[in-house]
Write a protein that holds these residues in place. Sequence first.
Motif, PDB file in Angstrom:
ATOM      1  N   MET A  33       0.213  13.404 -32.685  1.00 56.86           N
ATOM      2  CA  MET A  33      -0.022  13.903 -34.040  1.00 56.86           C
ATOM      3  C   MET A  33       0.356  12.826 -35.046  1.00 56.86           C
ATOM      4  O   MET A  33       1.415  12.193 -34.929  1.00 56.86           O
ATOM      5  N   THR A  34      -0.506  12.642 -36.029  1.00 62.57           N
ATOM      6  CA  THR A  34      -0.313  11.569 -36.995  1.00 62.57           C
ATOM      7  C   THR A  34      -0.586  12.071 -38.409  1.00 62.57           C
ATOM      8  O   THR A  34      -1.503  12.866 -38.616  1.00 62.57           O
ATOM      9  N   TRP A  35       0.209  11.593 -39.341  1.00 63.83           N
ATOM     10  CA  TRP A  35      -0.064  11.778 -40.760  1.00 63.83           C
ATOM     11  C   TRP A  35      -0.640  10.467 -41.301  1.00 63.83           C
ATOM     12  O   TRP A  35      -0.085   9.387 -41.058  1.00 63.83           O
ATOM     13  N   TYR A  36      -1.757  10.593 -42.027  1.00 63.31           N
ATOM     14  CA  TYR A  36      -2.372   9.493 -42.729  1.00 63.31           C
ATOM     15  C   TYR A  36      -2.357   9.823 -44.216  1.00 63.31           C
ATOM     16  O   TYR A  36      -2.189  10.974 -44.611  1.00 63.31           O
ATOM     17  N   ARG A  37      -2.603   8.804 -45.027  1.00 59.97           N
ATOM     18  CA  ARG A  37      -2.791   9.056 -46.451  1.00 59.97           C
ATOM     19  C   ARG A  37      -3.868   8.124 -46.989  1.00 59.97           C
ATOM     20  O   ARG A  37      -4.122   7.060 -46.418  1.00 59.97           O
ATOM     21  N   GLN A  38      -4.455   8.554 -48.092  1.00 56.65           N
ATOM     22  CA  GLN A  38      -5.547   7.772 -48.679  1.00 56.65           C
ATOM     23  C   GLN A  38      -5.552   7.947 -50.184  1.00 56.65           C
ATOM     24  O   GLN A  38      -5.386   9.070 -50.690  1.00 56.65           O
ATOM     25  N   THR A  39      -5.762   6.829 -50.884  1.00 54.36           N
ATOM     26  CA  THR A  39      -5.951   6.847 -52.325  1.00 54.36           C
ATOM     27  C   THR A  39      -7.363   6.362 -52.624  1.00 54.36           C
ATOM     28  O   THR A  39      -7.966   5.648 -51.814  1.00 54.36           O
ATOM     29  N   PRO A  40      -7.905   6.729 -53.776  1.00 53.01           N
ATOM     30  CA  PRO A  40      -9.284   6.347 -54.104  1.00 53.01           C
ATOM     31  C   PRO A  40      -9.494   4.839 -54.014  1.00 53.01           C
ATOM     32  O   PRO A  40      -8.684   4.052 -54.525  1.00 53.01           O
ATOM     33  N   GLY A  41     -10.562   4.456 -53.336  1.00 52.35           N
ATOM     34  CA  GLY A  41     -10.916   3.054 -53.238  1.00 52.35           C
ATOM     35  C   GLY A  41     -10.191   2.283 -52.163  1.00 52.35           C
ATOM     36  O   GLY A  41     -10.421   1.087 -51.986  1.00 52.35           O
ATOM     37  N   LYS A  42      -9.312   2.967 -51.428  1.00 46.94           N
ATOM     38  CA  LYS A  42      -8.553   2.304 -50.366  1.00 46.94           C
ATOM     39  C   LYS A  42      -8.830   2.956 -49.026  1.00 46.94           C
ATOM     40  O   LYS A  42      -9.246   4.113 -48.953  1.00 46.94           O
ATOM     41  N   GLU A  43      -8.582   2.190 -47.959  1.00 50.11           N
ATOM     42  CA  GLU A  43      -8.749   2.737 -46.623  1.00 50.11           C
ATOM     43  C   GLU A  43      -7.622   3.721 -46.303  1.00 50.11           C
ATOM     44  O   GLU A  43      -6.523   3.628 -46.872  1.00 50.11           O
ATOM     45  N   ARG A  44      -7.940   4.617 -45.398  1.00 57.24           N
ATOM     46  CA  ARG A  44      -6.919   5.559 -44.946  1.00 57.24           C
ATOM     47  C   ARG A  44      -5.806   4.789 -44.228  1.00 57.24           C
ATOM     48  O   ARG A  44      -6.082   3.918 -43.411  1.00 57.24           O
ATOM     49  N   GLU A  45      -4.569   5.135 -44.547  1.00 54.21           N
ATOM     50  CA  GLU A  45      -3.396   4.406 -44.052  1.00 54.21           C
ATOM     51  C   GLU A  45      -2.570   5.301 -43.137  1.00 54.21           C
ATOM     52  O   GLU A  45      -2.273   6.449 -43.499  1.00 54.21           O
ATOM     53  N   LEU A  46      -2.181   4.777 -41.967  1.00 56.70           N
ATOM     54  CA  LEU A  46      -1.297   5.528 -41.083  1.00 56.70           C
ATOM     55  C   LEU A  46       0.097   5.585 -41.696  1.00 56.70           C
ATOM     56  O   LEU A  46       0.650   4.553 -42.088  1.00 56.70           O
ATOM     57  N   VAL A  47       0.652   6.787 -41.758  1.00 56.65           N
ATOM     58  CA  VAL A  47       1.986   6.985 -42.324  1.00 56.65           C
ATOM     59  C   VAL A  47       3.023   7.140 -41.217  1.00 56.65           C
ATOM     60  O   VAL A  47       4.034   6.445 -41.198  1.00 56.65           O
ATOM     61  N   ALA A  48       2.762   8.077 -40.286  1.00 59.43           N
ATOM     62  CA  ALA A  48       3.726   8.343 -39.217  1.00 59.43           C
ATOM     63  C   ALA A  48       3.021   9.023 -38.063  1.00 59.43           C
ATOM     64  O   ALA A  48       2.082   9.800 -38.271  1.00 59.43           O
ATOM     65  N   THR A  49       3.484   8.703 -36.848  1.00 57.11           N
ATOM     66  CA  THR A  49       2.936   9.291 -35.629  1.00 57.11           C
ATOM     67  C   THR A  49       4.062   9.838 -34.779  1.00 57.11           C
ATOM     68  O   THR A  49       5.140   9.233 -34.710  1.00 57.11           O
ATOM     69  N   ILE A  50       3.797  10.962 -34.117  1.00 57.90           N
ATOM     70  CA  ILE A  50       4.725  11.484 -33.112  1.00 57.90           C
ATOM     71  C   ILE A  50       3.933  11.698 -31.826  1.00 57.90           C
ATOM     72  O   ILE A  50       2.906  12.374 -31.813  1.00 57.90           O
ATOM     73  N   ILE A  51       4.422  11.079 -30.768  1.00 61.84           N
ATOM     74  CA  ILE A  51       3.708  11.066 -29.495  1.00 61.84           C
ATOM     75  C   ILE A  51       3.905  12.392 -28.770  1.00 61.84           C
ATOM     76  O   ILE A  51       4.968  13.024 -28.874  1.00 61.84           O
ATOM     77  N   SER A  52       2.874  12.801 -28.016  1.00 56.61           N
ATOM     78  CA  SER A  52       2.943  14.089 -27.338  1.00 56.61           C
ATOM     79  C   SER A  52       4.050  14.128 -26.304  1.00 56.61           C
ATOM     80  O   SER A  52       4.830  15.068 -26.231  1.00 56.61           O
TER      81      SER A  52
END
Length: 117
Positions: A33-52
């Motif tokens: 499971m991963t949280w990403y974030r994105q702002t207008p005009g930018k690529e989606r950025e990985l914020v944090a991941t937790i492995i199964s």
Amino acid sequence: VQLVESGGGLVQPGGSLKLSCATSGFIFEIYDMTWYRQTPGKERELVATIISAGGRTYYADSVKGRFTISRDSAKNTVYLQMNSLRPEDTAVYYCNAKREFPSYDYWGQGTQVTVSS
């Protein structure tokens, strides 16, 4: 399959928010499971991941020490606790569930986080 994010909103710099991503329709325990974030005009950025398996976590350098990702298999939910928020954390935050072999990749609809005074 559903991933439903909640908990976003407007917060002042230095404040905290806790995002939730409630899931259904797949076997939560075997997905990373991963949280990403994105702002207008930018690529989606990985914020944090937790492995199964094992629950190892990974964080973007920009959020290390401030954000914490966790998962609750009883509730099929992943969380992102965000502390010491900064204006540059403002973005739409997305929840992602992924596994490989076979490959599956699911996304939520996103929740807006705005950090502003």
